[in-house]
Design a protein around this motif. Structure first.
Motif, PDB file in Angstrom:
ATOM      1  N   ASP A  57       0.848  -1.279  -0.151  1.00  0.00           N
ATOM      2  CA  ASP A  57       0.053   0.009   0.079  1.00  0.00           C
ATOM      3  C   ASP A  57       0.904   1.247  -0.030  1.00  0.00           C
ATOM      4  O   ASP A  57       0.450   2.432  -0.615  1.00  0.00           O
ATOM      5  CB  ASP A  57      -0.847   0.007   1.239  1.00  0.00           C
ATOM      6  N   ARG A  58       2.140   1.371   0.816  1.00  0.00           N
ATOM      7  CA  ARG A  58       2.829   2.457   0.775  1.00  0.00           C
ATOM      8  C   ARG A  58       3.446   2.897  -0.754  1.00  0.00           C
ATOM      9  O   ARG A  58       3.594   3.867  -1.101  1.00  0.00           O
ATOM     10  CB  ARG A  58       4.109   2.209   1.648  1.00  0.00           C
ATOM     11  N   LEU A  60       1.237   2.679  -3.163  1.00  0.00           N
ATOM     12  CA  LEU A  60       0.222   2.834  -4.363  1.00  0.00           C
ATOM     13  C   LEU A  60       0.015   4.406  -4.220  1.00  0.00           C
ATOM     14  O   LEU A  60      -1.058   4.899  -3.436  1.00  0.00           O
ATOM     15  CB  LEU A  60      -0.865   2.078  -3.769  1.00  0.00           C
ATOM     16  N   LYS A  61       0.774   5.062  -4.646  1.00  0.00           N
ATOM     17  CA  LYS A  61       0.636   6.577  -5.090  1.00  0.00           C
ATOM     18  C   LYS A  61       1.161   7.056  -6.225  1.00  0.00           C
ATOM     19  O   LYS A  61       1.925   6.212  -6.728  1.00  0.00           O
ATOM     20  CB  LYS A  61       1.258   7.088  -3.785  1.00  0.00           C
ATOM     21  N   ARG A  62       0.534   8.236  -6.611  1.00  0.00           N
ATOM     22  CA  ARG A  62       1.208   8.710  -8.133  1.00  0.00           C
ATOM     23  C   ARG A  62       2.349   8.832  -8.372  1.00  0.00           C
ATOM     24  O   ARG A  62       2.831   8.358  -9.384  1.00  0.00           O
ATOM     25  CB  ARG A  62       0.509  10.217  -7.958  1.00  0.00           C
TER      26      ARG A  62
ATOM     27  N   GLU B 307       2.957  13.059   2.382  1.00  0.00           N
ATOM     28  CA  GLU B 307       3.197  12.153   1.553  1.00  0.00           C
ATOM     29  C   GLU B 307       1.998  11.073   1.697  1.00  0.00           C
ATOM     30  O   GLU B 307       1.538  10.629   0.532  1.00  0.00           O
ATOM     31  CB  GLU B 307       4.620  11.677   1.622  1.00  0.00           C
ATOM     32  N   LEU B 310      -1.052  11.005  -0.277  1.00  0.00           N
ATOM     33  CA  LEU B 310      -1.238  10.714  -1.811  1.00  0.00           C
ATOM     34  C   LEU B 310      -1.576   9.345  -2.007  1.00  0.00           C
ATOM     35  O   LEU B 310      -1.638   9.008  -3.303  1.00  0.00           O
ATOM     36  CB  LEU B 310       0.011  11.356  -2.392  1.00  0.00           C
ATOM     37  N   THR B 311      -1.670   8.510  -1.097  1.00  0.00           N
ATOM     38  CA  THR B 311      -1.870   7.138  -1.216  1.00  0.00           C
ATOM     39  C   THR B 311      -3.252   6.688  -1.547  1.00  0.00           C
ATOM     40  O   THR B 311      -4.322   7.572  -1.212  1.00  0.00           O
ATOM     41  CB  THR B 311      -1.405   6.351  -0.027  1.00  0.00           C
ATOM     42  N   ILE B 312      -3.475   5.756  -2.202  1.00  0.00           N
ATOM     43  CA  ILE B 312      -4.592   4.795  -2.341  1.00  0.00           C
ATOM     44  C   ILE B 312      -5.265   4.679  -1.175  1.00  0.00           C
ATOM     45  O   ILE B 312      -6.572   5.166  -1.076  1.00  0.00           O
ATOM     46  CB  ILE B 312      -4.429   3.617  -3.362  1.00  0.00           C
ATOM     47  N   TYR B 383      -5.406  -2.167  -3.783  1.00  0.00           N
ATOM     48  CA  TYR B 383      -5.238  -1.956  -2.638  1.00  0.00           C
ATOM     49  C   TYR B 383      -5.480  -3.322  -1.552  1.00  0.00           C
ATOM     50  O   TYR B 383      -6.411  -3.991  -1.880  1.00  0.00           O
ATOM     51  CB  TYR B 383      -6.459  -0.864  -2.132  1.00  0.00           C
TER      52      TYR B 383
END
Ligand SMILES: Cc1cc2nc3c(=O)[nH]c(=O)nc-3n(C[C@H](O)[C@H](O)[C@H](O)COP(=O)(O)OP(=O)(O)OC[C@H]3O[C@@H](n4cnc5c(N)ncnc54)[C@H](O)[C@@H]3O)c2cc1C
Lengths: 81, 386
Positions: A57-58, A60-62, B307, B310-312, B383
């Motif tokens: 999950d960490r 999973l960001k743009r 930061e 910005l995560t799902i 996810y």
């Protein structure tokens, strides 16, 4: 480098970019090239399938999916483990 | 100023001013001039501006509580207040690297300009993450035109914050935000705002034309400011004011039940059971709003936390808050109406819940819940909730 070629193939099949993924610079901004949050999920799924990894999950960001180089770094980290 | 003082001020503006005009604001679909003037008077339109620039440096949970306090008395006032602060949050959290936006914030403290939001657009509906219009920069000037479906208090805004594509060749999702100042834009009204509820937000469609100096483009990509600020502030502040609407509905139902009980001490009125039920749902709503607001406030305090916005995982949490509070509010108001019975159904009774019910129905379509569900559904495919 084969990881990068595989990433390019995944982008070609799933990212729906306006640019040509075979020649796109490794540090080119994929979002500026038309990657959306929806198409990025398809890219993540395809990468997980192709490399047999699971993005934690960490990751999973743009930013992580923002360029070919940053995707390569993420995959390298996951496959090195 | 201490925090409890600021909450008290908002409560006073709510009960003494917003409540007094709420019926007229709703009935005539007119802007809540008096309450917004009072908020300006207390410098509350610059609450989010950092202390070093003259503002209050207010944090998320306190601002959420202010929205709740106003929402208890006039949903339109609370919505205007919330929408304004969503815009200020974007500027304060993403613009302060720029001298222009720093001095804009100082001016905001002094003059209390009201900022409108221009995200929705003819052709993209409620998808805030894509734009058709583009800002066109030539030298140090820009022009920007947008066919906007809905601009709340557009005719009453001093300034506007607009989403658009980065340039004429950019992809739809490659967006930036532009602040346009009074005198730099014209709005041609393209539709009416004669709606079921939230009538006082005065939100018809407008064709916007504008031009200005290129320093008015908010630095960075909207993709990031959307995830880190626009979406969390929207969903949390909206949820905060929806909680206000719901708690006032329950307060009316509770007053009704107590009055019934007083008429016949010793016999618990049957409606008390339903009151017990609705307070249960209200508590669920309140806990959700408070927990998410608190969490977001904490995350904003560190670089690492910012930061993680910005995560799902965080995006899913925001989506869930919006969907659940917008749905629960309608339930709570409806249950309260059933408790008050005909006295709640009448428009001229002190237990009247018609306005609450009409206002509450806006929440599920203010960015359609199915649109949000679709985004969550897509994110859940990757996810893991570790
Ligand atoms: C009180 C109020 C104030 C507002 N103020 C402003 C403002 O100040 N500025 C501003 O820019 N906008 C504002 N809006 C507009 C709002 O943000 C949305 O843009 C608008 O409500 C959505 O319009 P729509 O329902 O026509 O369109 P759409 O978003 O196109 O939705 C239409 C329907 O289709 C469904 N749908 C759409 N896409 C999908 C999908 N991918 N999957 C599943 N279902 C989907 C939706 O759930 C909905 O049922 C306001 C709205 C309200 C109610």
């Amino acid at each position: 480098m084969t990881i990068v070629n595989d990433i390019r193939q995944v982008l070609k099949d799933h990212a729906r970019l306006s640019a040509d993924t075979t020649t796109l610079a490794e540090d080119a901004d994929l979002y500026q090239a038309g990657l959306t949050s929806h198409s990025s999920v398809n890219v993540m799924l395809a990468l997980e399938g192709k490399f047999d990894v699971e993005f934690p999950d960490r990751m999973l960001k743009r930013g992580v999916f923002g360029s070919i180089a940053s995707i390569r770094d993420a995959i390298t980290e996951l496959t090195a483990a | 100023m201490k925090n409890d003082t600021r909450i008290k001020i908002a409560q006073r503006i709510g009960s003494d001013i917003a409540a007094k005009h709420a019926l007229d604001v709703d009935k005539n679909s007119r802007f809540p001039t008096e309450a917004i003037a009072a908020l300006k008077q207390e410098k509350l339109l610059s609450a989010l501006v950092p202390v070093e620039l003259g503002g209050m440096g207010m944090e998320m949970t306190e601002l959420t509580a202010l929205c709740t306090a106003l929402g208890q008395h006039c949903a339109a006032t609370a919505m205007v207040f919330a929408m304004h602060h969503i815009q200020v949050a974007c500027i304060v959290r993403h613009g302060l690297g720029s001298p222009f936006f720093r001095s804009y914030c100082q001016e905001l403290v002094e003059k209390q300009m009201l900022i409108g939001s221009v995200t929705s657009e003819v052709g993209v509906g409620g998808d805030t993450r894509s734009s058709i219009c583009a800002v066109e920069v030539a030298g140090d000037r820009f022009t920007l035109n947008k066919d906007a479906t809905t601009i709340s208090y557009g005719a009453h805004s001093d300034d506007l914050l607009i989403t658009c594509r980065r340039d004429a060749s950019a992809a739809r999702s490659d967006q930036v935000m532009v602040l346009v100042r009074k005198g730099q834009f014209t709005l041609e009204q393209t539709s009416q705002w004669d709606t079921l509820g939230m009538r006082g937000t005065c939100s018809p469609g407008f064709k916007l034309t504008s031009s200005g100096s290129s320093e008015q483009i908010v630095p960075g990509a909207y993709a990031d400011s959307s995830s880190q600020t626009m979406v969390p502030y929207s969903h949390i502040l909206w949820a905060g004011l929806w909680l206000g609407i719901a708690s006032d509905a329950v307060a009316r139902a509770a007053t009704f039940v107590r009055a019934e009980a007083r008429r016949n001490p010793g016999v618990t009125p049957p409606t008390a059971l339903r009151l017990a039920e609705v307070t249960n749902t209200l508590q669920l709503m309140r806990s959700n709003v408070q927990a998410v607001s608190q969490e977001c406030e904490e995350l904003q305090k560190s670089a690492e936390g910012n930061e993680s916005l910005l995560t799902i995982g965080f995006a899913l949490k925001m989506n869930n808050l919006k969907i659940s509070t917008s749905t629960l509010m309608v339930q709570v108001v409806h249950q309260s109406l059933l408790i008050c019975g005909i006295m709640g159904y009448k428009n001229d009774s002190k237990f009247s819940l018609g306005r609450h019910l009409r206002d509450s129905h806006s929440a599920q379509l203010m960015v359609g819940n199915d649109r949000i569900y679709a985004k969550s559904a897509s994110m859940l495919l990757v996810y893991k909730d570790e």
